[in-house]
Design a protein around this motif. Structure first.
Motif, mmCIF file in Angstrom:
data_model
loop_
_atom_site.group_PDB
_atom_site.id
_atom_site.type_symbol
_atom_site.label_atom_id
_atom_site.label_comp_id
_atom_site.label_asym_id
_atom_site.label_seq_id
_atom_site.Cartn_x
_atom_site.Cartn_y
_atom_site.Cartn_z
ATOM 1 N N TYR A 26 -12.769 -0.854 -3.074
ATOM 2 C CA TYR A 26 -12.683 -2.058 -2.257
ATOM 3 C C TYR A 26 -12.518 -3.248 -3.186
ATOM 4 O O TYR A 26 -13.313 -3.419 -4.110
ATOM 5 N N GLU A 27 -11.474 -4.025 -2.960
ATOM 6 C CA GLU A 27 -11.175 -5.210 -3.765
ATOM 7 C C GLU A 27 -11.204 -4.901 -5.270
ATOM 8 O O GLU A 27 -11.876 -5.570 -6.050
ATOM 9 N N ASP A 28 -10.481 -3.857 -5.654
ATOM 10 C CA ASP A 28 -10.316 -3.445 -7.057
ATOM 11 C C ASP A 28 -11.621 -3.049 -7.738
ATOM 12 O O ASP A 28 -11.732 -3.099 -8.962
ATOM 13 N N GLN A 29 -12.604 -2.661 -6.964
ATOM 14 C CA GLN A 29 -13.869 -2.162 -7.510
ATOM 15 C C GLN A 29 -14.194 -0.844 -6.812
ATOM 16 O O GLN A 29 -13.735 -0.594 -5.700
ATOM 17 N N GLU A 30 -15.010 -0.023 -7.479
ATOM 18 C CA GLU A 30 -15.420 1.245 -6.881
ATOM 19 C C GLU A 30 -16.894 1.192 -6.519
ATOM 20 O O GLU A 30 -17.713 0.641 -7.274
ATOM 21 N N PHE A 31 -17.205 1.786 -5.370
ATOM 22 C CA PHE A 31 -18.562 1.810 -4.858
ATOM 23 C C PHE A 31 -18.929 3.237 -4.494
ATOM 24 O O PHE A 31 -18.124 3.970 -3.916
ATOM 25 N N ALA A 32 -20.153 3.625 -4.825
ATOM 26 C CA ALA A 32 -20.657 4.939 -4.460
ATOM 27 C C ALA A 32 -21.460 4.814 -3.171
ATOM 28 O O ALA A 32 -22.284 3.911 -3.034
#
Length: 85
Positions: A26-32
């Motif tokens: 999301y928005e060039d970031q990764e989230f777990a």
């Protein structure tokens, strides 16, 4: 299929096991998106930002989130990707 179980250390130094449900970009970031592996059915999911990743060593570092709008946006995307309503 066996779930992806990861162990994180909480702020008190205790090890806590989580099932890795998904990694959402999301928005060039990764989230777990994580769910407590030893919790009951009423446990909430946890969403953490992945701050670094070393796939060769199978290691990731995470950061907690304080922004409710960001948490909700990532959770909504997770639900959409996994056909949850």
């Amino acid at each position: 299929m066996e779930p992806n179980i990861i162990t994180l250390t909480d702020q008190y130094g205790e090890s806590v096991r989580f099932e890795l449900l998904d990694i959402v970009e999301y928005e060039d970031q990764e989230f777990a998106v994580l769910y407590p592996a030893d919790g009951g059915d009423d446990e909430p999911v946890h969403i953490l930002r992945i701050t670094s990743e070393n796939l060769d060593l199978d290691e990731m570092e995470f950061e907690g989130l304080d922004d409710e709008d960001l948490i909700n946006a990532v959770f909504d995307l997770f639900c959409e990707r996994n056909d949850f309503e």
